[in-house]
Write a protein that holds these residues in place. Structure first.
Motif, mmCIF file in Angstrom:
data_model
loop_
_atom_site.group_PDB
_atom_site.id
_atom_site.type_symbol
_atom_site.label_atom_id
_atom_site.label_comp_id
_atom_site.label_asym_id
_atom_site.label_seq_id
_atom_site.Cartn_x
_atom_site.Cartn_y
_atom_site.Cartn_z
ATOM 1 N N ASP A 1 4.205 5.731 -5.285
ATOM 2 C CA ASP A 1 4.245 5.815 -6.749
ATOM 3 C C ASP A 1 3.230 6.832 -7.266
ATOM 4 O O ASP A 1 3.523 7.606 -8.185
ATOM 5 N N ALA A 2 2.040 6.855 -6.667
ATOM 6 C CA ALA A 2 1.014 7.826 -7.076
ATOM 7 C C ALA A 2 1.471 9.249 -6.762
ATOM 8 O O ALA A 2 1.296 10.162 -7.579
ATOM 9 N N LEU A 3 2.064 9.436 -5.597
ATOM 10 C CA LEU A 3 2.566 10.760 -5.223
ATOM 11 C C LEU A 3 3.684 11.203 -6.156
ATOM 12 O O LEU A 3 3.733 12.352 -6.587
ATOM 13 N N THR A 4 4.573 10.291 -6.495
ATOM 14 C CA THR A 4 5.669 10.600 -7.424
ATOM 15 C C THR A 4 5.111 11.031 -8.780
ATOM 16 O O THR A 4 5.592 11.991 -9.380
ATOM 17 N N ALA A 5 4.070 10.344 -9.245
ATOM 18 C CA ALA A 5 3.446 10.708 -10.519
ATOM 19 C C ALA A 5 2.797 12.085 -10.433
ATOM 20 O O ALA A 5 2.893 12.883 -11.373
ATOM 21 N N GLN A 6 2.159 12.388 -9.303
ATOM 22 C CA GLN A 6 1.541 13.705 -9.123
ATOM 23 C C GLN A 6 2.592 14.802 -9.123
ATOM 24 O O GLN A 6 2.394 15.868 -9.710
ATOM 25 N N GLN B 1 3.743 15.320 -12.673
ATOM 26 C CA GLN B 1 2.729 16.034 -13.444
ATOM 27 C C GLN B 1 2.712 17.509 -13.079
ATOM 28 O O GLN B 1 2.643 18.377 -13.951
ATOM 29 N N ASN C 1 0.833 -1.204 0.000
ATOM 30 C CA ASN C 1 0.000 0.000 0.000
ATOM 31 C C ASN C 1 0.867 1.254 0.000
ATOM 32 O O ASN C 1 0.603 2.208 -0.740
ATOM 33 N N THR D 1 3.918 1.532 -1.075
ATOM 34 C CA THR D 1 4.587 1.624 -2.371
ATOM 35 C C THR D 1 3.642 2.204 -3.412
ATOM 36 O O THR D 1 4.019 3.085 -4.192
ATOM 37 N N THR D 2 2.405 1.739 -3.406
ATOM 38 C CA THR D 2 1.404 2.250 -4.343
ATOM 39 C C THR D 2 1.160 3.741 -4.117
ATOM 40 O O THR D 2 1.119 4.527 -5.072
ATOM 41 N N GLN D 3 1.019 4.136 -2.856
ATOM 42 C CA GLN D 3 0.791 5.544 -2.543
ATOM 43 C C GLN D 3 2.005 6.394 -2.923
ATOM 44 O O GLN D 3 1.854 7.500 -3.443
#
Length: 115
Positions: free
Chosen positions: A40-45, A48, A34, A36-38
């Protein structure tokens, strides 16, 4: 007879401990997944947002250059270019501030995750 009962009780307790340990290990693995998923999502944000901010700087730089060209053209033909020059100067200053903020607050590229 009581020794056998005690051994059975101990074995049952050990089995319960092992089951609880397995459940805890599963919970820890789920939490790691979880996180790691969060992350990765933060890194993508962040990426962007960085792209959007860099695009804004590029856009403002283009507009600032056009404003300066207008002020220069007005001065070249002898017109009062004070307002156009003031606008061009203000826009250039704000564009520089935004570019500096982007550079300051853009994190360094994180090392690749181990998975």
């Amino acid at each position: 007879f009581s020794i056998i009962t005690n051994q059975q009780t101990i074995i049952a307790g050990q089995n319960q401990i092992l089951a609880e340990q397995a459940k805890l290990e599963e919970d820890i693995n789920n939490l790691e997944d979880n996180m790691t998923t969060q992350f990765d999502a933060l890194t993508a944000q962040v990426a962007q947002t960085e792209t959007v901010m860099e695009s804004a700087v590029t856009l403002l730089k283009g507009i600032s250059d056009q404003a300066q060209a207008l002020a220069d053209a007005e001065a070249e033909i002898g017109n009062d270019n004070s307002l156009a020059q003031q606008f061009a100067d203000n826009l250039a200053a704000k564009t520089s501030e935004l570019a500096a903020a982007v550079a300051t607050f853009t994190p360094a590229t994180p090392p690749p995750s181990d998975g």
